[in-house]
Design a protein around this motif. Structure first.
Motif, PDB file in Angstrom:
ATOM      1  N   UNK A 179      68.210   4.999  24.102  1.00 35.19           N
ATOM      2  CA  UNK A 179      67.966   4.860  22.875  1.00 35.19           C
ATOM      3  C   UNK A 179      66.605   5.151  22.172  1.00 35.19           C
ATOM      4  N   UNK A 203      65.657   8.007  19.719  1.00 37.43           N
ATOM      5  CA  UNK A 203      64.598   7.613  18.712  1.00 37.43           C
ATOM      6  C   UNK A 203      63.381   8.615  18.956  1.00 37.43           C
ATOM      7  N   UNK A 245      64.305  12.269  17.426  1.00 34.00           N
ATOM      8  CA  UNK A 245      64.853  12.184  16.087  1.00 34.00           C
ATOM      9  C   UNK A 245      63.555  12.302  15.278  1.00 34.00           C
ATOM     10  N   UNK A 268      72.419   6.387  16.016  1.00 30.83           N
ATOM     11  CA  UNK A 268      72.541   5.698  17.337  1.00 30.83           C
ATOM     12  C   UNK A 268      72.025   4.402  16.731  1.00 30.83           C
ATOM     13  N   UNK A 269      73.250   3.264  17.196  1.00 29.23           N
ATOM     14  CA  UNK A 269      73.126   2.064  16.604  1.00 29.23           C
ATOM     15  C   UNK A 269      73.797   0.896  18.096  1.00 29.23           C
ATOM     16  N   UNK A 270      72.951  -0.011  17.910  1.00 23.72           N
ATOM     17  CA  UNK A 270      73.143  -1.076  18.466  1.00 23.72           C
ATOM     18  C   UNK A 270      73.757  -2.148  17.690  1.00 23.72           C
ATOM     19  N   UNK A 297      76.709  -0.090  22.128  1.00 22.67           N
ATOM     20  CA  UNK A 297      75.680   0.838  21.708  1.00 22.67           C
ATOM     21  C   UNK A 297      76.774   2.017  21.164  1.00 22.67           C
ATOM     22  N   UNK A 317      71.295  -2.358  14.408  1.00 23.07           N
ATOM     23  CA  UNK A 317      70.069  -1.736  14.207  1.00 23.07           C
ATOM     24  C   UNK A 317      70.189  -0.388  15.048  1.00 23.07           C
ATOM     25  N   UNK A 318      69.400   0.457  14.354  1.00 26.25           N
ATOM     26  CA  UNK A 318      69.488   1.775  14.894  1.00 26.25           C
ATOM     27  C   UNK A 318      68.675   2.838  14.428  1.00 26.25           C
ATOM     28  N   UNK A 319      68.760   4.136  14.649  1.00 26.43           N
ATOM     29  CA  UNK A 319      68.015   5.166  14.069  1.00 26.43           C
ATOM     30  C   UNK A 319      68.976   6.176  13.672  1.00 26.43           C
ATOM     31  N   UNK A 320      68.545   6.986  12.702  1.00 28.41           N
ATOM     32  CA  UNK A 320      69.183   8.107  12.137  1.00 28.41           C
ATOM     33  C   UNK A 320      68.364   9.157  11.898  1.00 28.41           C
TER      34      UNK A 320
END
Lengths: 1001, 509
Positions: free
Chosen positions: B22, B26, B29, A486-488, A441, A503-506
């Motif tokens: 995580x 999420x 954000x 944040x990425x997995x 992660x 996969x992740x969010x930004x």
């Protein structure tokens, strides 16, 4: 099992065994030596030395030295180093084995930084170009854009201006959307729009097609430039110091204005003999002041750079300080920049690592009032800025100046100041945690803040300040942003099947508070703070925000290291659209086939690399020019006042239906390596952009000149070819050659919401371009110049007569009436092709690097010439000096390029027409660098690791027919006042000579 | 294998906590406010929601007449309006050619792409668009609050004023035929891009209708005094403009009616001779300025101001001087105070020459000297003197000759003239050399309203050719230059950006 696990990342193996090898050694033969680069004899630190057939190995130290024990005299050592061809040497009885490795042009094992991850060159399925610092940092520049000029196929760099501190502008692959900003996304160490100092750059990767950019989704519509800055290295500390000093001269190209005598002759043609005699006495010829030479002068610049790196396996750091003091060729202009950077990486145990990167920057920018920068070209040689007593003229009316200017700019620059000050800092914190092998992660948080002050100080002693008793204007800006990604990430192999992905969010937010300050009047000479002014006229200040949120995922698959597939998707939200249209979903897919890993190709020994690849995707775009944060919003704005009361006026028609522009780029490419000496990359692309974000023009009677709309579809197609070859490579002498060329064609495919309307005409002032369905977009649209009537000396333009019923063309004729001339498409502002080539020749410690760039087949509208080459339309400013092949009409029968000059102009010949449209093709020696590295023996004696001298020359020579200062003009719409391909007054570029020394120890 | 398994188990716990992290990231954000609206901008709906908002929209209309809304600082509604209407006339000359498009007003080589006509047209319609927002979104009736009536009344007033300005610049007056093309009349908010020009007749009908509604709704903004009130649309200025509009449409009885109404009922008076010059310099204290575009003393536009082309002092350019015929006319009577609008510039004891030319220098100061600043001035768009002379012209056209001369003499007396210097039916031709009463009225209008943009209209309206047979930079040899009253270049071309995007709009000949 263990073997298999460890085989993968070569470096780990080497490290592991390098540490191990001393433990297991027992009374064996010790072999020592140095590994160096064949090209320039510089040592190669960190090269791997492995005893063939065993797992024993070491890596070379900072000076390229190694020491290894081998079992017997039959042992073979394998030497390898990233970017070089591996070599094997039988040790025999030698105790010292020195090896020089030959550079591997193809660099197949090179790790390339791609969107959100790193990949090896063989794994990449998309159009990606990666450049290392040493390939691009020869030029002393302010931005990565200038470094890339002429280096990469499909990348165009506009030199912009010679103003100190100004950075070039970069565009990738033609013109998708002329109205939205076409700036590629710059990602610095994973931070979108992060800051960097050019000296800190370690590598630059350019992502051109959907396969590569897809993961950045909406932000990547105009391509992506990934910048990786230098990081700390484990091992002995290394300090790099660079100092350079140079001079620069303004470069005016073919452009020239008249001297006293030329202007006198010209005016004698404009005025009737009696009038001329009474208003232009011969004594004017005694006065010939050269305003340009006295305004733009040779100037100097100095740069200094220091970096230090050191570290252990647990942690390392990289520290740099960069300083630039750049005096402009335009007197009084100056740019200073100082930046510091600290990057620290800590491995907290085996699984957790933390990287923090903190940087700060200070800039100070002094620029002149436009009366000085443009005045130099407009002021007449008959006007002297000094009185006979050698004092600067204050009142130009009393001094009887001929030039139509309000004041003497030289007098004002003594006292007045226009400047920008900026302080910025950013922090970037990344945490990487390996959950299990193959699954990690990664979270990166960035924060940045900037503070800037713009000021205008006009002393009461100056013309500008006198009427109000001196003036100070301040505008203070403050901006900050934060973001997180944040990425997995996972990676897993099943036999010949390898999977990886993420996969992740930004998301993040940018907040700017701008323009705080006001206009203060009444100051003493020399005062520079707003607070002292007697009255503050009007306080100003504003605030804006932009927010974005995205979720993203990518999967990579490869089979047998021959077939590669990457699929990515992304959902983006942007605050720039109305609540119903905020989100867009985008995707991309790419695949490649590494044919050179197939047996049927392997039989051709001369093909050492062959890959075919393709990609397709849907990429969104939400960028708008001019800091337009709320384009959808139907706005009434305040700010201006009436009778000291608030006043609201309509500022934006708004559009609640405004939504994402989406482009669908299709790309095919081939990478071919031949004879281990040459690499060829060929790409074909077809980018279909739909829902084009466009400033759709409105009739002025609607109260707005344009409205943001999604108006139609445009297609860009093109070919890019890149070639790199090693022509010669011996121990002492090597010669490399590189060449790239690209060609782009665009076409308006459709106009969506205007049934029956087949074209859109865009304008800026009086210049216009047309977009016609089925035709190349943005052709210049104006009356077509047909020269000068040989009998009357009047201008001629083309008239096209159309049949009233069918609308088809009946006849073409000429007219001397400007208002009857037919507006028509007359050429494209975009080049037919452009590119660059260069060569690097090295002999022992010497190296010579020459880089050319070229553009062919575009039309530039020379607006400056329209202003000053106007057949008498303005007899109170200096005029354009006629160049070879140009002539003025004097008498019937003359075949001339210029009409008979007359007061106020000849029949509007100086109005907008293709008379001022010129061929913009050019070839330029962008940079020439001569380098010399001191031989290792001498360097070691003075206890240094490396010592290099460089002499570089920028913009050495340009070949062009363009009559203006610089054929390198912006090919996009930077704001609503310009059009692509427009050349107007600008700060001239420089011919810059720089001598530098770089020392490492 | 064993090692691997243990490792996995340990990490399941860790993974769970990371997964939580995580999710937190999420949600944090995602909760970022995405529906952002501007800090400084509002929609028209927000503005029309309150009386105060409507007032700020009315202010916006006036601000747009006053300010420089584009990067090109020369672009200013009132500057272009006053230059485009005055510079083609026989009152002024220019001493040299200039890249500024105002040059084309002198040499009449108009093009559709002039930045001055384009800006005037564009900003005019921006003002009209704002007034349309107010007029269409607010319902007014008898019971409406007085304040709101005033603000909405102002919207009608500004719409009429701008249509009148545009009609004067881009179309012929109704006396040349009411079926000729006027301007594009837009009165709704969501009109199609394509809209034909209304006829001249319909354009003036719209102007008059708006002015009559305005006169009914308007009083004086915030019950202020006549000076403060003149900075905004007001009832008396509406009457004044009605007298001008009816003069254009040749409905002379109505012109006289509204002039009478203003002169007899209104609180405005002709400025006395003593303060006459100052009433132009500091027009916001003038007793006869019915409507002025007010510039605060901090809002000097320097080289972009109207006065800057006339007056070279301070930041002025001083390149447009009075024509010889005008100078001779005003100089006929030394005690005519209007001579004081022209300053002769001396170099020692001689009249100075403009540098690099043979032109003698005379500055016009009518648009100068507010608060002592050479380029600062608040131009009056309509003042009481004009209304007297509107009435005079209407009287002259309807053969009420004595009434016409009475009004002329009211103006002449105020200028300091007396006895035979005044015009009577007896000395009209013999003493003064006028052809008729109308000639006397038009000459008085020329004297009184000089440089205010009326001369060209007066000639056009009365179908008199324009005679500029004197030396000016566009006519260095002073050749005969008589341009017919119906010549196509008496009016300007419709800006090209209207024609391109509004296919229904036709160009002038």
């Amino acid at each position: 099992m263990v073997q298999k696990l460890l085989k993968k990342p070569k470096l780990i193996v080497i490290l592991f065994f390098g540490l191990f090898c001393f433990a297991v050694s027992n009374a064996q033969i010790v072999v020592k030596g140095t590994v160096s680069s064949a090209a320039d004899n510089t040592p190669l630190p960190g090269a791997a030395v492995i005893v063939s057939g065993t797992s024993i190995g070491v890596i070379t130290d900072i000076d390229g030295n190694y020491e290894i024990s081998v079992a017997d005299t039959n042992a073979t050592l394998q030497f390898s180093y990233v970017g070089f061809l591996p070599e094997e040497v039988k040790t025999g009885r030698q105790a010292i084995v020195n090896v020089s490795l030959v550079q591997d042009l193809l660099r197949l094992d090179e790790v390339i930084v791609t969107a959100y991850s790193e990949k090896s060159k063989t794994e990449i399925s998309s159009a990606v170009v990666s450049l290392k610092a040493d390939e691009i940092n020869k030029v002393t520049v302010n931005s990565v854009a200038d470094m890339l000029s002429g280096k990469v196929a499909g990348v165009q760099v506009q030199n912009s201006t010679g103003q100190p501190g100004s950075a070039g502008d970069i565009r990738i692959r033609g013109v998708g959307s002329v109205f939205s900003s076409q700036k590629p996304l710059v990602v610095v160490d994973g931070v979108i729009e992060g800051s960097y100092s050019p000296n800190d750059i370690e590598s630059v990767t350019i992502l051109k097609d959907a396969g590569a950019t897809g993961l950045y989704g909406s932000r990547a519509a105009s391509g992506v430039i990934l910048i990786t800055t230098k990081s700390g290295k484990s091992g002995k500390s290394l300090i790099t110091a660079k100092v350079s000093h140079g001079i620069k001269r303004p470069e005016f190209g073919n452009f020239a204005v008249m001297n006293s005598e030329e202007l006198f002759d010209y005016h004698s043609q404009v005025f009737s003999p009696t009038v001329f005699k009474s208003i232009r006495p011969r004594k004017l010829l005694n006065q010939d002041y050269n305003w340009i030479d006295n305004t733009y002068k040779q100037s100097q610049l100095t740069t200094a750079y220091l970096s230090a790196t050191a570290g252990s396996e647990k942690s390392n750091y990289f520290l740099s300080v960069d300083y630039l003091d750049d005096n402009g060729t335009l007197i009084t202009t100056n740019y200073k920049r100082m930046s510091v950077k600290l990057k620290v990486k800590n491995n907290l145990g085996e699984k957790l690592s933390v990287t923090s990167d903190i940087s700060g920057q200070f800039t100070k920018d002094q620029y002149p009032h436009w009366t000085l920068s443009q005045g130099a070209f407009r002021l007449m040689p008959w006007d002297n800025p000094y009185t006979s007593g050698n004092e600067l003229v204050y009142d130009v009316k009393k001094a009887g100046w001929y030039s139509n200017v309000p004041n003497n700019p030289y007098h004002s620059v003594q006292y007045n100041r226009y400047g920008n000050y900026g302080v910025g800092s950013s922090g970037n914190f990344a945490v990487n945690y390996v959950i299990i092998k193959g699954l990690s992660i990664n979270s990166r948080t960035s924060l940045s803040a900037g503070f800037g002050k713009y000021e205008e100080i006009e002393s009461p002693l100056s013309y500008e300040g006198e009427p109000v008793g001196g003036r100070i204007f301040n505008s203070i800006n403050f901006s900050y942003s934060y973001g997180n990604t944040t990425l997995l990430k996972f990676e897993r192999n099943f036999g010949i099947h390898s999977f990886s992905g993420l996969a992740g969010v930004e998301g993040g937010k940018y907040i700017v508070e701008a323009g705080y300050g006001g206009n203060g009047k009444g100051i003493l000479p020399g005062q520079e703070v707003l607070g002292v002014s007697g009255s503050i006229e009007k306080a100003t200040g504003n605030k804006a925000e932009v927010a974005s949120f995205s979720s993203l995922a990518q999967i990579n698959y490869d089979l047998s290291k021959k077939y590669f597939v990457t699929v990515s998707g992304r959902k983006d939200g942007s605050s720039k659209f109305s609540p119903n249209n905020k989100y867009g979903t985008f995707y991309s897919a790419s695949a490649s086939w590494l044919m050179s890993n197939e047996d049927f190709i392997k039989q051709f020994s001369y093909i050492n690399y062959l890959k075919v690849r393709g990609s397709y995707g849907a990429i969104g775009n939400e960028t708008f020019p001019d800091d337009n944060y709320y384009p959808y919003f139907p706005a009434f704005s305040a700010g201006y006042v009436y009778n000291n009361q608030t006043a609201y006026y309509p500022s934006n028609p708004g559009n609640m239906n405004l939504t994402w522009e989406t482009s669908y780029p299709l790309n095919f490419g081939v990478d071919l390596g031949l004879f281990k000496k040459a690499e060829i990359n060929i790409d074909y692309y077809n980018i279909h952009t739909k829902d084009l974000l466009f400033q759709d023009p409105l009739p002025l009677s609607q109260g707005f000149d344009f409205q943001w709309k999604n108006v139609g579809e445009i297609r860009n197609r093109g070919i890019e070819i890149g070639l790199n070859a090693t022509l010669l490579n011996t121990r002492d002498l090597s010669c490399d050659f590189n060449f790239n060329i690209s060609s782009n064609q665009n076409e308006l495919v459709k106009l969506s919401d205007k049934p029956g309307v087949e074209n859109i005409i865009i304008s800026s002032s009086s210049q216009r371009q047309i977009l016609e369905v089925g035709k190349p977009a943005f052709e210049w649209y104006m009356p077509k110049w047909k020269g000068v009537d040989t009998q009357t000396g009047k201008p001629l333009w083309e008239v096209i007569e159309y049949d009233a019923a069918s609308g088809s063309e009946v006849a073409r004729d000429t007219t001397s009436d400007y208002n009857s001339a037919t507006l028509q498409p007359v050429g494209s502002p975009f080049p037919k092709f452009n590119g660059g080539f260069g060569t690097v020749v090295s002999y022992k410690g010497f190296s010579l690097n020459v880089a050319f760039s070229f553009v062919y087949g575009n039309k530039i509208y020379h607006y400056t010439r329209q202003e000053i080459d106007n057949d008498g339309a303005n007899t109170n400013l200096n005029a354009f000096k006629l160049q070879d092949g140009m002539s003025r009409w004097e008498k019937p029968g003359d075949i001339a390029t210029h009409p008979q000059p007359k007061i106020g102009g000849n029949s509007n010949a100086h109005e907008y027409s293709s008379r001022y449209l010129e061929d913009g093709s050019y070839l330029r020696v962008r940079n020439l660098t001569l380098g010399y590295s001191l031989p290792k023996k001498i360097v070691q004696k003075i206890k240094l690791a490396e010592c290099t001298f460089n002499l570089s020359v920028d913009n050495l020579k340009t070949w062009t027919k363009f009559t203006g200062m610089d054929p390198d003009v912006p090919l996009y719409r930077s704001d609503i006042w310009t059009l692509p391909g427009l050349s107007s007054f600008k700060y001239p570029i420089n011919k810059q000579y720089l001598l530098g020394i770089e020392i490492k120890f | 294998m064993k090692y691997f398994k243990i490792n996995t188990r340990i990490n399941i716990a860790n993974s769970v906590s990371l997964l939580v992290l995580f999710c937190v990231v999420f949600c944090t954000l995602n909760s970022c406010e995405m529906d952002l609206t501007p800090y400084s901008d509002v929609t028209s709906e927000t503005l029309v929601d309150s009386d105060e908002g409507v007032k700020l929209m009315a202010n916006g209309c006036l601000m747009m007449m006053k300010e420089q809304l584009t990067n090109d600082t020369r672009n200013m509604y009132v500057r272009h309006l006053f230059q485009l209407t005055e510079f083609p006339s026989d009152n002024v000359i220019i001493v040299k050619s200039t890249p500024d498009n105002l040059w084309y007003s002198f040499n009449r080589e108009h093009i559709p792409d002039q930045f001055n006509t384009t800006y005037l047209w564009y900003t005019g319609y921006k003002i009209i668009m704002e007034t349309n927002q107010v007029i269409n979104k607010i319902a007014i009736d008898e019971a409406s609050p007085e304040k709101l009536k005033q603000y909405v009344g102002e919207a009608y007033f500004y719409r009429a004023l701008v249509y009148f300005d545009l009609a004067r610049v881009f179309s012929f007056p109704p006396s040349h035929g009411t079926e000729k093309p006027g301007v594009v009349v837009r009165t709704t908010i969501d009109g199609d891009d394509s809209k034909a020009r209304s006829t001249v007749g319909d354009t003036y009908k719209q102007i008059i209708s708006d002015l009559r509604i305005a006169a009914g709704l308007l009083s004086m903004r915030d019950n202020s005094n006549i000076n403060e009130s003149a900075k905004y649309g007001n009832k008396w200025a509406a009457y004044g403009l009605l007298s001008r509009a009816y003069l254009f449409t040749q409905q002379y009885d109505s012109a006289i009616y509204f002039a009478n109404k203003l002169i007899s009922e209104g609180p405005y008076n002709l400025e006395p001779r003593e303060t006459y010059i100052n009433s132009f310099w500091n027009s916001s204290s003038s007793d006869e300025g019915l409507f002025v575009i007010y510039y605060d003393k901090t809002e000097d536009k320097g080289g972009a101001s109207i006065g800057s082309m006339y007056n070279g002092d301070g930041a002025g350019w001083g390149e447009v001087f009075p024509s010889k015929p005008y100078q001779n006319l005003v100089a006929r009577f030394k005690n005519d105070i209007r001579n004081q609008f022209i300053d002769t510039i001396f170099s020692g004891t001689n009249v100075a020459k403009y540098p690099g030319s043979s032109f003698e220098m005379f500055y016009i100061n009518k648009f100068s000297n507010q608060d002592g600043i050479a380029t600062l001035n608040s131009p009056a768009c309509i003042r009481l003197s004009e209304v007297y002379l509107n009435r005079a012209e209407a009287y002259a056209h309807t053969s009420q000759n004595q009434d016409a001369l009475n009004d002329v003499n009211t103006i002449r007396e105020r200028a300091g003239l007396s006895g035979e210097e005044l015009v009577t039916l007896t000395n009209l031709t013999s003493g003064h050399g006028y052809a008729d009463v109308l000639d006397a009225v038009l000459t008085e209008r020329r004297l009184e309203l000089a440089f205010e943009g009326h001369r060209r209209d007066d000639l056009l309206r009365n179908q008199i050719d324009l005679n500029r047979s004197y030396v000016s930079a566009q006519n260095m040899d002073g050749n005969t230059d008589i341009y017919p009253y119906n010549g196509p270049r008496q009016v300007y071309f419709i800006p090209l950006n209207e024609l391109i995007y509004n296919p229904a709009c036709v160009q002038n000949d």
